[in-house]
Structure formats: C-alpha cells, structure tokens
Write an enzyme that holds these catalytic residues in place. Structure first.
Site, mmCIF file in Angstrom:
data_model
loop_
_atom_site.group_PDB
_atom_site.id
_atom_site.type_symbol
_atom_site.label_atom_id
_atom_site.label_comp_id
_atom_site.label_asym_id
_atom_site.label_seq_id
_atom_site.Cartn_x
_atom_site.Cartn_y
_atom_site.Cartn_z
ATOM 1 N N GLU A 81 55.452 31.492 44.183
ATOM 2 C CA GLU A 81 54.244 32.575 44.023
ATOM 3 C C GLU A 81 53.187 30.984 43.035
ATOM 4 O OE1 GLU A 81 53.231 35.484 41.873
ATOM 5 O OE2 GLU A 81 51.325 36.057 42.276
ATOM 6 N N ASP A 87 42.500 35.739 38.878
ATOM 7 C CA ASP A 87 42.060 36.728 37.735
ATOM 8 C C ASP A 87 41.725 36.214 36.305
ATOM 9 O OD1 ASP A 87 43.105 37.992 40.181
ATOM 10 O OD2 ASP A 87 44.965 39.633 39.146
HETATM 11 C C1 DGY Z 1 46.847 42.460 40.845
HETATM 12 O O1 DGY Z 1 47.628 42.968 40.932
HETATM 13 O O2 DGY Z 1 47.733 41.253 40.009
HETATM 14 C C2 DGY Z 1 46.209 41.050 41.394
HETATM 15 O O3 DGY Z 1 46.135 39.726 41.587
HETATM 16 C C3 DGY Z 1 44.736 42.101 42.033
HETATM 17 O O4 DGY Z 1 43.958 41.981 42.935
#
Ligand code: DGY
Length: 419
Positions: free
Chosen positions: A386, A160
């Site tokens: 994660e 992201d």
């Molecule tokens: C989040 O909401 O952090 C996700 O990566 C979107 O897919």
C-alpha cells in the site's frame, strides 16, 4: 523484481466483478480514487474492464452529483465503519456520505485517448456524470465562491492522518462517540495506521454528517472540520482540464469548465504560505494555513500552476536530501514526520506518479525520472504494498494492493519484454 504479469494478477485477484477492491480484508469495498487509478492499470491490458471500473463507480452517484468515497456492494465485517454506520447512499447503492479526490475524469481522458473507436454516446453519459460531480464541488464545497474547495472529513482528502488535520480535528467533540471496534488494526500493525484519537474524531464526524441526513450544504455551514486541501484542489484542477478535452469531443460546455478552472487556480494560489515555502492546507474555520507543506504542494505543476515554481522545487530538493526514496508524504524535516504511519511520511506509488506527470510537463525531467526510478526500486524490493517507508524502503500497510499494481502497469515500470 515483479513482472507485469504479477501486477495483472493483483488486479484480477482483487476484481470482485466489475469493481476492484483496494485489497482484501483491509479495504473490501469499492473506493472512489482507488477505482479511478486502478482503471489506468486495467486500461493497459483490458480496456473494456477499465470502462467497467469507471461506470461501476459512477453507478453510485448521488442525485446531487456527488460521487461517494466508498460503495458498499456486499456486506463485509472485515471493515469498519460499514454501511450500517454511515446510513448514507442517496443514489442506487449504499455508500459513505462524503466524496474523495476526483481523479476520475483524468483516468477517463486517458481511456478515451487510447480508444480511437470510442462509443460517443457512452462517453457522453460518462461526461455528464463527471461534469455533475465537478459542479457539486463548486456548488456545495466552495462556500466563499473563490475556488477554495473544502473537505468536511479527513477521509475526503484520501490522506487521512496528515499532520495538517491535527489542528482542525482538535475542534471535533468526541464525547458522544461511544464504543466501537476498529478493524484496520487487525489487518495492519497499529504503528502504521492512524491513532485511536484520530479514529474517534473520524467517527465523530461520521455521526455529525449522519445527524444532518448527509445534507452536504448543511454540513458545510456548521461542520467543525472545514479545510481546503491542496491535494483535492490540485487534482480537481487537473480533472477539470481533462474534462475540458472530453467536453470538446461530446459537445459539452467548455466555456463553463474554463470559468471553473480559472476560479480554482485563484483558490490554489491562495494556499501559498511564504513561511512554509509551499502550497499549504487552509483551515476555513480559523483562516490559518498549516505551518508545514505536505507532498501535495508538489502537485502544483500537475494542476498547471507555475507560480512559485522555483521555490517549490528548491523544497523538493531539500526533501530529497533527507530520504532514500522520494516522495515522502510529509516534510521529512518536520518533527511530525513519521516514516511508517500512513500519510505522515510514507511514500505512495500513485502519488509519485501524479507528481511526476506534472514535473515532466514543466521540464523537470530529472526529478520526474527520479520519482519513477524510486517507485520502481520500492516495488521491486517490497512488492505491491500500500505504501513504503521513505528511509528504509520497507513495505507498509496492506499488501497486494490494487493501485500500486495499476501504477506499475500504467507507468510502464516492468521490463519492456514483459509487456
Ligand atoms: C480507511 O478506512 O482507512 C479509509 O481510508 C477511509 O476511506
């Protein structure tokens, strides 16, 4: 040191009945590439459950072929933005309006190979669905018909907040976003998550797609964010190769897939940035490459691209000198590198696994083994997080994370006696 039983426990605990959430709280729905990677973990001890993971994700496929990035099966206020914000889902289920890196065909190939008594009719259905999804990337997301597959939202890369997206995101107008409440920072320290400025842009792009009725062709025409991500592209090339193997079992159109692979490789090679000595993302709105390579440059071998291999590996060695644990998600020599902020530096177990597969295939066995050993040390020291800080090895982001547990199993990181 965790055991295989611990990893299996994480998957079972995150199983909501036919689909696995990445982790409770932070990610309470079904995510696309998480499910694909998680299927590889299930496959090591419960193959029917692995198939269920695949088929439950494909059940949300849109009529145009897209497999969405989130499937919202039951409302959960612990996540934002939920189904009421997206207002999408053109298939049988409420979903987000974008896709995610298409790892699924690669996971399916592994399932098929491990199952000599496979049900060919069931496999044929899955093949048709995967083929439709791959064709969607080509038909809708390759506006130049040159193998330059685009994403229209940073979430579609699955990575992201890569520094790569900073410049293209600067063109996104956030003046109409309004107020909203983020949920992610109530689960994870804000320093490990994208910034508020990033979030405003993510939400603006959701609103942008929603205003266009999630018509993907329309969005490509005027989205302010239209970028080629080497991660998505490398993963799609690999997935096409794996689809080819499946096609040969069910009588699929191998010639068409081969043509697609050729075009994609041409596209991937156009991501080469000689100054950065890597395969870099490309902003199709400006025609500019990102000035710095991210970790997806090292997925070239995984995609089967050998051009510039020596230069790429020299960069890999330089990155390794800067960190304790490979592979940081972004160049550790860059001022934009941040060892704990999500995709701006941390190590991700599953990414190491994908890169190592490619490196082993081209004979870089020592580096592949280094990735495996570092991943084992990270999980061994900080459990199934994660992601991890590549300098200190501390656990970051969500905990009890499905894909980290799945990779532990799929990569055989546990002691043999425990398996
Ligand atoms: C989040 O909401 O952090 C996700 O990566 C979107 O897919």
């Amino acid at each position: 040191m965790p055991t295989d039983a611990d990893a299996r426990h994480v998957l079972r605990n995150n199983d909501l009945g036919g689909y696995t959430v990445p982790t409770h709280g932070l990610y309470p729905y079904q995510w696309n590439w998480d499910s694909a990677l998680v299927a590889k973990g299930w496959a090591t001890f419960d193959p029917p459950r692995a198939w269920q993971e695949v088929e439950s994700l494909l059940a949300a496929q849109w009529p145009n072929g897209m497999v969405p990035h989130i499937v919202f099966r039951q409302p959960d206020p612990s996540y934002f933005p939920g189904p009421e914000v997206w207002r999408a889902g053109q298939g049988a289920l409420p979903t987000s309006g974008i896709s995610q890196p298409p790892v699924l065909a690669s996971a399916v190939r592994r399932l098929v190979e491990a199952d000599p008594a496979r049900d060919l009719r069931r496999l044929e259905t899955v093949y048709r669905q995967l083929d439709a999804w791959h064709r969607w990337w080509h038909d809708v997301r390759d506006p130049q018909n040159a193998g330059l597959i685009t994403i229209t939202h940073p979430w579609e890369s699955g990575r992201d907040n890569l520094p790569d997206w900073d410049a293209p995101l600067a063109a996104v107008d956030t003046s109409g976003v309004g107020s909203y409440q983020r949920r992610d920072t109530s689960h994870v320290a804000a320093a490990m998550r994208p910034t508020q400025a990033d979030y405003d842009r993510y939400i603006a792009l959701v609103q942008f797609g929603r205003e266009r009725g999630w018509d993907a062709k329309r969005i490509v025409v005027d989205s302010p964010f239209l970028v080629v991500d080497p991660g998505v592209l490398a993963i799609l090339i690999r997935a096409e190769r794996d689809l080819l193997t499946i096609a040969s079992l069910v009588g699929g159109d191998c010639a068409a897939i081969n043509r697609r692979i050729e075009r994609l490789i041409g596209g991937f090679e156009r991501l080469w940035n000689p100054e950065a000595k890597g395969f870099c993302s490309l902003d199709l709105r400006t025609g500019e490459h990102c000035a710095t390579a991210n970790a997806a440059s090292f997925l070239a071998a995984y995609a089967g691209v050998t051009a510039h291999h020596r230069t790429v590996m020299a960069q890999f060695a330089e990155w390794a000198e800067r960190v304790q644990f490979m592979l940081p998600s972004f160049d550790p020599r860059s001022p934009e590198f941040d060892p704990v902020r999500y995709w701006r530096g941390p190590v991700w177990a599953f990414f190491n696994y994908l890169v190592a597969i490619g490196l082993a295939e081209v004979g870089e066995r020592e580096w592949a083994e280094r990735l495996r050993a570092d991943t084992k040390r990270l999980i061994g020291g900080s459990w199934f997080a994660e992601y991890y800080d590549p300098k200190s090895g501390i656990a970051c982001g969500g905990q009890e994370f499905s894909w980290t547990a799945a990779i532990w199993l799929a990569w055989g990181l546990g002691e043999v006696a425990d398996r």
